[in-house]
Design an enzyme around this catalytic site. Structure first.
Site, PDB file in Angstrom:
ATOM      1  CG  ASP A 194      -1.895   1.083   1.315  1.00  0.00           C
ATOM      2  OD1 ASP A 194      -1.861   1.970   0.440  1.00  0.00           O
ATOM      3  OD2 ASP A 194      -2.736   1.060   2.240  1.00  0.00           O
ATOM      4  CD  GLU A 220      -4.608  -0.689   0.162  1.00  0.00           C
ATOM      5  OE1 GLU A 220      -4.374  -1.905   0.360  1.00  0.00           O
ATOM      6  OE2 GLU A 220      -5.094   0.061   1.027  1.00  0.00           O
ATOM      7  CD  GLU A 246      -7.156   3.639   2.067  1.00  0.00           C
ATOM      8  OE1 GLU A 246      -6.883   4.244   3.091  1.00  0.00           O
ATOM      9  OE2 GLU A 246      -6.561   2.602   1.704  1.00  0.00           O
ATOM     10  CG  HIS A 296      -9.749   0.901   3.852  1.00  0.00           C
ATOM     11  ND1 HIS A 296     -10.076   1.904   4.743  1.00  0.00           N
ATOM     12  CD2 HIS A 296      -8.413   0.780   3.895  1.00  0.00           C
ATOM     13  CE1 HIS A 296      -8.967   2.372   5.278  1.00  0.00           C
ATOM     14  NE2 HIS A 296      -7.941   1.711   4.790  1.00  0.00           N
TER      15      HIS A 296
END
Ligand SMILES: [Mg+2]
Length: 368
Positions: A194, A220, A246, A296
């Site tokens: 991420d 991500e 998200e 998320h």
């Protein structure tokens, strides 16, 4: 049944050490806004809205939504969702207004579960996998020296998690050293990476090709959430699946990602994107585009359990994001202990979300 009160409790935890993510970002405080909905029949619902500023969530819920909700039947969730987000002249289409409504919507679902005396996943579609549990990944492993990240990643794999997510995003060479160290430490487990929107297109592609070489499970938020076409471009160029969402809101926002072919793993956050009601619709929209959802979740135990109920009951969902950091607002709000075994989290049996907000928790973690 009528709603008699809607209010927000602000909580916060000072972290012992700062958590570092991409591009030099870090944080050392985790705030939360917990929404409580009360009724004239004594049934109460609890939800969480992650703005992330709890003062803003409090103001929006109590000043804007509360007057629209008082006296209404809390079982009319769809109508009340529209009352909060659809009927204005000037709309809150994204951001903290939607996050605040998410907390109210979640509380209405918790209340419904208690009213109908069922754990929430049974009202949302039941146990899709039929195993009474869902597979989780260990989240999150924050930026640190490669050997520290490797040791932590190996520890999560040793605890039985078959996937671990790490925060990178501070340059190709620095990222690669950490990917090498962690993949070696976790053996057969998957590594998700991420970067929290940390790269521009050219660097995002270079790092993505490095992730391809190491067989990373997903990449991500490689880019700004505004750069939908950039995500689509990376997805065409890379083998590693792209995860994002998200920072996206509502089914209309996610539809843009799907139509652009910008995402493999869509990540709606039920505390932000429009609550449980909207997350179910986002997942259904994703299914029509053959996109997998992996909701998320990086909030308190209220949000984590809402995510667990959603994941359990929705066919095109995979991987519960399971917070393995030292964070007291997880266990402190569970109505019953959460069973975690071999990287799987059991479905709660308590009606509703399976959470409670005790006076002790408010006394210890409440903030002004
Ligand atoms: Mg993320």
């Amino acid at each position: 049944m009528e709603i008699t009160d809607v209010r927000v409790t602000k909580l916060g935890v000072e972290l012992e050490e700062p958590k570092r993510t991409s591009a030099g970002r870090e944080f050392d405080f985790r705030p939360a806004a917990i929404v409580t909905v009360e009724t004239d029949e004594g049934v109460t619902g609890i939800g969480e809205g992650y703005g992330p500023n709890p003062h803003v969530v409090e103001t929006v819920v109590e000043e804007k939504y509360r007057p629209r909700l008082l006296g209404e039947d809390p079982r009319d969730r769809e109508r009340l969702w529209d009352d909060m987000l659809i009927l204005d002249t000037y709309w809150d289409r994204k951001g903290q207004g939607v996050a605040a409504a998410s907390g109210v919507d979640m509380a209405l679902w918790d209340l419904a579960g208690k009213y109908y005396d069922e754990p929430l996943y049974r009202l949302l579609g039941g146990d899709v996998g039929g195993e009474g549990s869902v597979e989780a990944y260990a989240s999150d492993l924050f930026w640190d020296d490669p050997e520290v990240m490797a040791e932590r990643a190996g520890g999560y794999a040793d605890r039985g998690f078959s996937a671990v997510k790490a925060h990178l995003g501070r340059g190709l060479e620095a990222d690669e050293r950490r990917v090498e160290a962690m993949t070696e430490a976790i053996g057969d487990a998957h590594l998700m990476v991420d970067v929290n929107c940390g790269y521009e297109r050219a660097d995002a592609l270079r790092v993505g090709k490095m992730l391809d070489r190491h067989g990373v499970y997903w990449y991500e938020e490689p880019l700004s959430p505004y750069d939908v076409e950039g995500h689509a471009h990376l997805r065409r160029k890379l083998d590693t699946p792209i995860a994002t969402g998200e920072n996206e809101y509502t089914k209309w926002g996610f539809r843009e990602l799907f139509e652009a072919g910008a995402v493999d793993y869509a990540m709606p956050d039920a505390m932000r994107c429009g609550g449980i009601t909207e997350t179910k619709k986002i997942c259904a929209t994703a299914a029509a585009f053959n996109v997998t959802c992996t909701p998320h979740s990086y909030t308190t135990g209220v949000g984590l359990l809402a995510t667990l109920h959603l994941l359990a009951s929705t066919p095109n969902c995979e991987w519960l994001e399971f917070d393995v950091t030292e964070f007291p607002l997880l266990e402190a709000v569970y109505a019953e202990p959460l069973e975690v075994s071999d990287g799987r989290v059991s479905l709660p049996t308590t009606p509703g979300l399976g959470v409670e907000l005790t006076e002790e928790v408010v006394d210890e973690y409440g903030i002004e």
